[in-house]
Design a protein around this motif. Structure first.
Motif, PDB file in Angstrom:
ATOM      1  N   GLY A  99       0.846  -1.086   0.035  1.00  0.00           N
ATOM      2  CA  GLY A  99      -0.152   0.143  -0.002  1.00  0.00           C
ATOM      3  C   GLY A  99       0.759   1.199   0.091  1.00  0.00           C
ATOM      4  N   LEU A 100       2.114   1.208  -0.348  1.00  0.00           N
ATOM      5  CA  LEU A 100       3.017   2.417  -0.251  1.00  0.00           C
ATOM      6  C   LEU A 100       2.624   3.114  -1.649  1.00  0.00           C
ATOM      7  N   ILE A 101       2.542   2.659  -2.777  1.00  0.00           N
ATOM      8  CA  ILE A 101       2.084   3.369  -3.949  1.00  0.00           C
ATOM      9  C   ILE A 101       0.850   2.653  -4.624  1.00  0.00           C
ATOM     10  N   ASP A 102       0.326   3.414  -5.335  1.00  0.00           N
ATOM     11  CA  ASP A 102      -0.629   2.590  -6.111  1.00  0.00           C
ATOM     12  C   ASP A 102      -0.174   1.930  -7.437  1.00  0.00           C
ATOM     13  N   ARG A 103      -0.792   1.108  -8.092  1.00  0.00           N
ATOM     14  CA  ARG A 103      -0.426   0.298  -9.159  1.00  0.00           C
ATOM     15  C   ARG A 103       0.079   1.334 -10.265  1.00  0.00           C
ATOM     16  N   PHE A 104      -0.588   2.438 -10.587  1.00  0.00           N
ATOM     17  CA  PHE A 104      -0.083   3.510 -11.383  1.00  0.00           C
ATOM     18  C   PHE A 104       0.628   4.491 -10.802  1.00  0.00           C
ATOM     19  N   GLY A 105       1.351   4.330  -9.827  1.00  0.00           N
ATOM     20  CA  GLY A 105       2.093   5.266  -9.115  1.00  0.00           C
ATOM     21  C   GLY A 105       3.531   5.246  -9.528  1.00  0.00           C
ATOM     22  N   ASN A 106       4.423   5.958  -8.832  1.00  0.00           N
ATOM     23  CA  ASN A 106       5.649   5.951  -9.289  1.00  0.00           C
ATOM     24  C   ASN A 106       6.659   5.814  -7.928  1.00  0.00           C
ATOM     25  N   VAL A 107       7.910   5.721  -8.142  1.00  0.00           N
ATOM     26  CA  VAL A 107       8.813   5.683  -7.038  1.00  0.00           C
ATOM     27  C   VAL A 107       9.887   7.000  -7.268  1.00  0.00           C
ATOM     28  N   ASP A 108      10.349   7.159  -8.481  1.00  0.00           N
ATOM     29  CA  ASP A 108      11.229   8.270  -9.055  1.00  0.00           C
ATOM     30  C   ASP A 108      10.525   9.266  -9.998  1.00  0.00           C
ATOM     31  N   PRO A 109      10.106  10.254  -9.442  1.00  0.00           N
ATOM     32  CA  PRO A 109       9.331  11.194 -10.449  1.00  0.00           C
ATOM     33  C   PRO A 109      10.112  12.119 -11.421  1.00  0.00           C
ATOM     34  N   ASP A 110      11.395  11.718 -11.504  1.00  0.00           N
ATOM     35  CA  ASP A 110      12.150  12.689 -12.353  1.00  0.00           C
ATOM     36  C   ASP A 110      12.515  11.783 -13.609  1.00  0.00           C
ATOM     37  N   LEU A 111      11.745  10.830 -13.999  1.00  0.00           N
ATOM     38  CA  LEU A 111      12.224  10.146 -15.266  1.00  0.00           C
ATOM     39  C   LEU A 111      11.628  10.445 -16.315  1.00  0.00           C
ATOM     40  N   GLY A 112      12.259  10.170 -17.455  1.00  0.00           N
ATOM     41  CA  GLY A 112      11.561  10.615 -18.837  1.00  0.00           C
ATOM     42  C   GLY A 112      12.866  10.723 -19.926  1.00  0.00           C
ATOM     43  N   GLY A 113      12.255  11.512 -20.919  1.00  0.00           N
ATOM     44  CA  GLY A 113      13.246  11.429 -22.097  1.00  0.00           C
ATOM     45  C   GLY A 113      12.997  12.593 -23.049  1.00  0.00           C
ATOM     46  N   ARG A 114      13.463  12.690 -24.188  1.00  0.00           N
ATOM     47  CA  ARG A 114      13.439  13.508 -25.257  1.00  0.00           C
ATOM     48  C   ARG A 114      14.246  12.959 -26.308  1.00  0.00           C
ATOM     49  N   THR A 115      13.742  13.240 -27.619  1.00  0.00           N
ATOM     50  CA  THR A 115      14.322  12.741 -28.748  1.00  0.00           C
ATOM     51  C   THR A 115      14.040  13.691 -29.872  1.00  0.00           C
ATOM     52  N   THR A 116      14.874  13.958 -31.012  1.00  0.00           N
ATOM     53  CA  THR A 116      14.765  14.777 -31.999  1.00  0.00           C
ATOM     54  C   THR A 116      15.283  13.942 -33.288  1.00  0.00           C
ATOM     55  N   ARG A 117      14.547  14.078 -34.439  1.00  0.00           N
ATOM     56  CA  ARG A 117      15.237  13.360 -35.323  1.00  0.00           C
ATOM     57  C   ARG A 117      14.943  14.298 -36.737  1.00  0.00           C
ATOM     58  N   PHE A 118      15.758  14.662 -37.721  1.00  0.00           N
ATOM     59  CA  PHE A 118      15.496  15.285 -38.918  1.00  0.00           C
ATOM     60  C   PHE A 118      16.030  14.442 -39.904  1.00  0.00           C
ATOM     61  N   GLY A 119      15.305  14.255 -41.121  1.00  0.00           N
ATOM     62  CA  GLY A 119      15.632  13.500 -42.335  1.00  0.00           C
ATOM     63  C   GLY A 119      15.469  14.133 -43.573  1.00  0.00           C
ATOM     64  N   LEU A 120      16.541  14.057 -44.236  1.00  0.00           N
ATOM     65  CA  LEU A 120      16.563  14.476 -45.639  1.00  0.00           C
ATOM     66  C   LEU A 120      16.558  13.250 -46.685  1.00  0.00           C
TER      67      LEU A 120
END
Length: 309
Positions: A99-120
């Motif tokens: 009961g510490l977290i919900d099944r949709f909860g999290n432990v580390d709130p600072d995770l994620g990412g970003r990506t960029t791609r250009f194609g010619l």
């Protein structure tokens, strides 16, 4: 046999779409085409936002762009993609059971990412000869934490992989019709080439989404070339025989840096330059040394045999 994917050169009518869904999902799309001189210009733009079912909003922001100018026997295309998101990632089952977290909860709130791609891309066809060229710029950064506080109870086990690369490549094909025993055969021969210039591929420890050091930070150049020959004939109305032979050569140069054993995070670098057959270990003794520095191994083989119904 070669798989070919082609994009449209024009649309029958302009497109405008808007979508609203649950969990903060929004999507918009606009696209249209017009005649420009003797060619066609097609433009498309798509944007998406989504939060997902998580307690920590995914806050996905994604943008796609596409432009293509084409004529009777040629085309030039430009693509762009950018995305940023937050990630819940995997969570411990025991934390949910307790009961510490919900099944949709999290432990580390600072995770994620970003990506960029250009194609010619560019394509041209003159008679039986077809030329295709492409260039891609790719940026990627991710913040992950698989073990949370197992390795570092004080700061956590968060880390960031990073990839920054530019890719150039192309292919050349020439097809000629021939006849064997009065049976028409399509004979194609050509070449492929590709160069991946990876200016940065690295792994870094981080805290709260900010880098705190360097585990590895390397630069890599990987290049490949191929020669090929292919013949195709219709044996019946429903049966086609395709035979092909292809030889590939791969090579790479690595500017490697590692720091775990060096003081104060100083980088140590070493360079490796090799050419090798795919799947061969980097230290394979079967390579033939040339000039004492580069190793090369080439193989020629029938790569594929196909029957298409």
């Amino acid at each position: 046999m070669r798989l070919s994917i082609a994009t449209s050169s024009r649309l029958a009518a302009p497109i405008a779409e808007a979508t609203i869904g649950s969990f903060g999902h929004y999507r918009g799309l606009v696209a249209g085409s017009s005649e420009v001189g003797d060619g066609d210009l097609l433009l498309a733009l798509e944007g998406t936002h989504s939060n997902g079912p998580w307690q920590l909003d995914e806050n996905l922001r994604k943008l796609n762009g596409f432009a293509k100018l084409s004529g009777a026997n040629w085309s030039i295309g430009l693509t762009g993609y950018h995305a940023r998101w937050s990630a819940t990632d995997q969570v411990p089952q025991r934390a949910i059971d307790a009961g510490l977290i919900d099944r949709f909860g999290n432990v580390d709130p600072d995770l994620g990412g970003r990506t960029t791609r250009f194609g010619l891309t560019g394509q041209a066809k003159i008679g039986g000869t077809e030329l295709r060229l492409f260039a891609v710029r790719y940026l990627f950064r991710l913040t992950s934490n698989f073990t949370y506080f197992l390795g570092d109870p004080a700061n956590g086990d968060q880390f960031q992989p990073r990839d920054r690369r530019t890719v150039f490549g192309g292919s050349l094909r020439h097809t000629v019709p021939v006849a064997v025993a009065d049976r028409p055969i399509s004979l194609s021969f050509g070449a492929d080439a590709r160069w991946d210039h990876i200016d940065t591929i690295g792994l870094y420890p981080s805290v709260a989404g900010r880098r705190t050091g360097v585990v590895r930070e390397d630069g890599v150049d990987e290049y490949s070339g191929a020669l090929l020959l292919e013949g195709s004939a219709a044996l019946t109305d429903r049966l086609r025989l395709t035979l092909g032979a292809r030889g590939d050569l791969y090579g790479y140069t690595v500017d490697a840096a590692a720091i775990p054993s060096t003081p104060a995070g100083a980088l140590t670098r070493s360079s490796v330059r090799k050419r090798r057959w795919p799947g061969e270990p980097a230290t394979a003794s079967s390579c033939t040394q040339i000039l004492g520095k580069a190793s090369i191994r080439t193989t020629y083989a029938v790569r594929r045999f196909a029957l298409t119904l």
